[in-house]
Write a protein that holds these residues in place. Structure first.
Motif, PDB file in Angstrom:
ATOM      1  N   ASP A 105      11.577   6.591  -0.396  1.00  0.00           N
ATOM      2  CA  ASP A 105      10.921   7.538   0.526  1.00  0.00           C
ATOM      3  C   ASP A 105      11.832   7.684   1.743  1.00  0.00           C
ATOM      4  OD1 ASP A 105      10.514   5.345   2.187  1.00  0.00           O
ATOM      5  OD2 ASP A 105       8.387   5.157   1.754  1.00  0.00           O
ATOM      6  N   SER A 106      11.364   8.349   2.778  1.00  0.00           N
ATOM      7  CA  SER A 106      12.308   8.642   3.862  1.00  0.00           C
ATOM      8  C   SER A 106      12.082   7.795   5.118  1.00  0.00           C
ATOM      9  CB  SER A 106      12.253  10.132   4.204  1.00  0.00           C
ATOM     10  OG  SER A 106      10.920  10.497   4.421  1.00  0.00           O
ATOM     11  N   ILE A 114      11.023   4.511  -4.757  1.00  0.00           N
ATOM     12  CA  ILE A 114      10.082   5.338  -5.516  1.00  0.00           C
ATOM     13  C   ILE A 114      10.494   5.358  -6.978  1.00  0.00           C
ATOM     14  CG2 ILE A 114       9.073   7.635  -5.727  1.00  0.00           C
ATOM     15  CD1 ILE A 114       9.992   8.272  -2.948  1.00  0.00           C
ATOM     16  N   SER A 140      16.937   8.993   0.216  1.00  0.00           N
ATOM     17  CA  SER A 140      15.591   9.548   0.292  1.00  0.00           C
ATOM     18  C   SER A 140      15.450  10.735  -0.654  1.00  0.00           C
ATOM     19  CB  SER A 140      15.297   9.999   1.720  1.00  0.00           C
ATOM     20  OG  SER A 140      14.282  10.966   1.711  1.00  0.00           O
ATOM     21  N   ASP A 142      13.298  13.135  -0.426  1.00  0.00           N
ATOM     22  CA  ASP A 142      13.041  14.384   0.297  1.00  0.00           C
ATOM     23  C   ASP A 142      14.220  14.836   1.137  1.00  0.00           C
ATOM     24  OD1 ASP A 142      10.515  14.220  -0.717  1.00  0.00           O
ATOM     25  OD2 ASP A 142       9.715  13.191   1.062  1.00  0.00           O
TER      26      ASP A 142
END
Ligand code: ASP
Ligand code: MG
Length: 422
Positions: A105-106, A114, A140, A142
């Motif tokens: 994730d960020s 993840i 990340s 995203d």
């Protein structure tokens, strides 16, 4: 023979000689017929030194840039290790976390994995190469920015890769011969634990045992990946962390070990009106500030005042934030005052055997009493008893509990081979 994932910590690759020594070990594993994927930490205290540097240029460095900075530490060690292996006549290829397919994730500084898509690692292994992966980092999903998994996160990288590669075992190499019944720096006669369950290991990590990253044990349990914690400085067998079914019930000790923690602080909210909803208000404010609470004790309210005291513990580093969040509530909650104490320590007894053995608590408390240790707070789980005590008494408390449960070994088993303990 299958895939072996090996993780080498910073103290194992602290200098050029360390890197050469580790390279030999890796090559020996490869020559024994395994496919080898290695996860490596930054050399020695590199991560701390990089963080110190960041602090010198900015009091509050942006998370993205901090991650960019500290991941450089692992890039140095992975490349040097690949070179040292090449020098021994084997081909090795190093990969950043991102190249190895560690998707997170960020959240900079404490990203969660993840997904792991280790296509490039598999290709390298099929080609007969040794794959070296930079620990504690990913990318990340995203933002595509580089992230880190939190201090000590290389253990988690190793277990996550081992699970994704369906490895036989994840070997975690460190500077001691495995997991001991107490910190050998405190109890010289601590005993090596040959086998421990995921469940007990999780409790030990949560109780301050720093040898493995808590999230790596959670990950291993979820994927049923055996972990072998051992020293890179000796050939001895270390500690196997596995499912509890794999342990011989006869060998099973009541208590696996005594852990301690010097990283917590205690706050007491004095004179909280004893009404519905007050505790909720207090802990909601703390939650909004992102503070993880450990132990909580609420006293019975004094009949004359209808007020109660609530004490809780949390990471020391969050102490200031917690005090600020609580002081904003004084008008709303109407408590009398706040007390802050960071001269505390936590000592915990962990063992699956306490489920079925009465008297463990009594024996633990008697041992503390005879060592002159006063108990400030108590909390328990099914397989753990923890107490908060004066920080200065941690060593005496650990030693006394260790002796009371007859965990001492006849000889000194624990050798601490390296590390600055920083
Ligand atoms: N180098 C990182 C740290 O010092 C990650 C690790 O060693 O696991 O926290
Ligand atoms: Mg580490």
């Amino acid at each position: 023979m299958g895939i072996v994932v090996q993780k080498y910590g910073g103290s194992s690759v602290a200098d050029a000689n360390g890197i050469k020594r580790v390279a030999q070990r890796i090559v020996a594993t490869k020559k024994a017929g395994h496919d080898v994927c290695v996860v490596v930490s930054a050399m020695g205290d590199t991560t701390d030194e990089l963080l110190d540097l960041a602090e010198q240029v900015s009091p509050l460095p942006p998370g993205r840039e901090l991650d960019m900075l500290v991941t450089a530490g692992e890039r140095i060690s992975m490349a040097l290790l690949a070179m040292a292996i090449a020098n021994l006549g084997q081909t090795a290829r190093s990969f950043t976390g991102s190249q190895a397919g560690v998707i997170t994730d960020s959240t900079h500084g404490r990203a969660k994995i993840i997904d792991v898509t280790p296509g490039r690692i598999e290709t390298a292994l099929v080609a007969g190469d040794i794959a070296i992966v930079a620990g504690f980092q990913g990318v990340s999903m995203d933002t595509k920015d580089i992230t880190t998994l939190g201090r000590g996160g290389s253990d988690t990288t190793a277990v996550a890769l081992a699970a994704a590669l369906d490895a036989e075992v994840c070997e975690i190499y460190t500077d001691v011969d495995g997991i001991f019944t107490a910190d050998p720096r405190i109890v010289r006669t601590a005993r090596r634990i040959p086998r421990v369950s995921y469940e007990e290991m999780l409790e030990m990590c949560a109780s301050g045992a720093k040898i493995l990253h808590l999230r790596c044990v959670e990950y291993a349990r979820r994927h049923n990946m055996p972990i072998h914690v051992r020293s890179s400085f000796s050939q001895r067998s270390g500690t196997w962390v596995t499912d509890s079914e794999e342990r011989d019930p006869v060998e099973q000790a009541i208590i696996s070990g005594v852990a301690h923690d010097r990283s917590e602080a205690k706050i007491t909210v004095v004179g909280v009106p004893d009404k519905v909803g007050e505790a909720a208000t207090i802990f909601e404010a703390l939650a909004e500030s992102g503070i993880n609470i450990d132990m909580i004790v609420q006293n019975i309210s004094a009949a004359s005042t209808a007020r109660t005291d609530i004490s809780f513990t949390m990471p020391r580093e969050d102490g200031q934030v917690a005090m600020t969040a609580l002081s904003r509530l004084q008008g709303q909650v109407g408590y009398d005052r706040l007390l802050y104490d960071d001269r505390i320590g936590k000592v915990s007894l962990v063992g699956a055997g306490m489920r079925s053995h009465p008297g463990v608590t009594a024996k633990f408390f008697a041992a503390l009493a005879s060592a002159g240790v006063n108990i400030e707070m108590i909390s328990t789980s099914e397989i753990r008893i923890s107490v908060i005590i004066d920080e200065d008494l941690i060593d005496s408390a650990v030693t006394a509990a260790h002796r009371a449960f007859e965990l001492d070994s006849d000889e000194v088993e624990a050798v601490v081979y390296g590390g600055t303990g920083r």
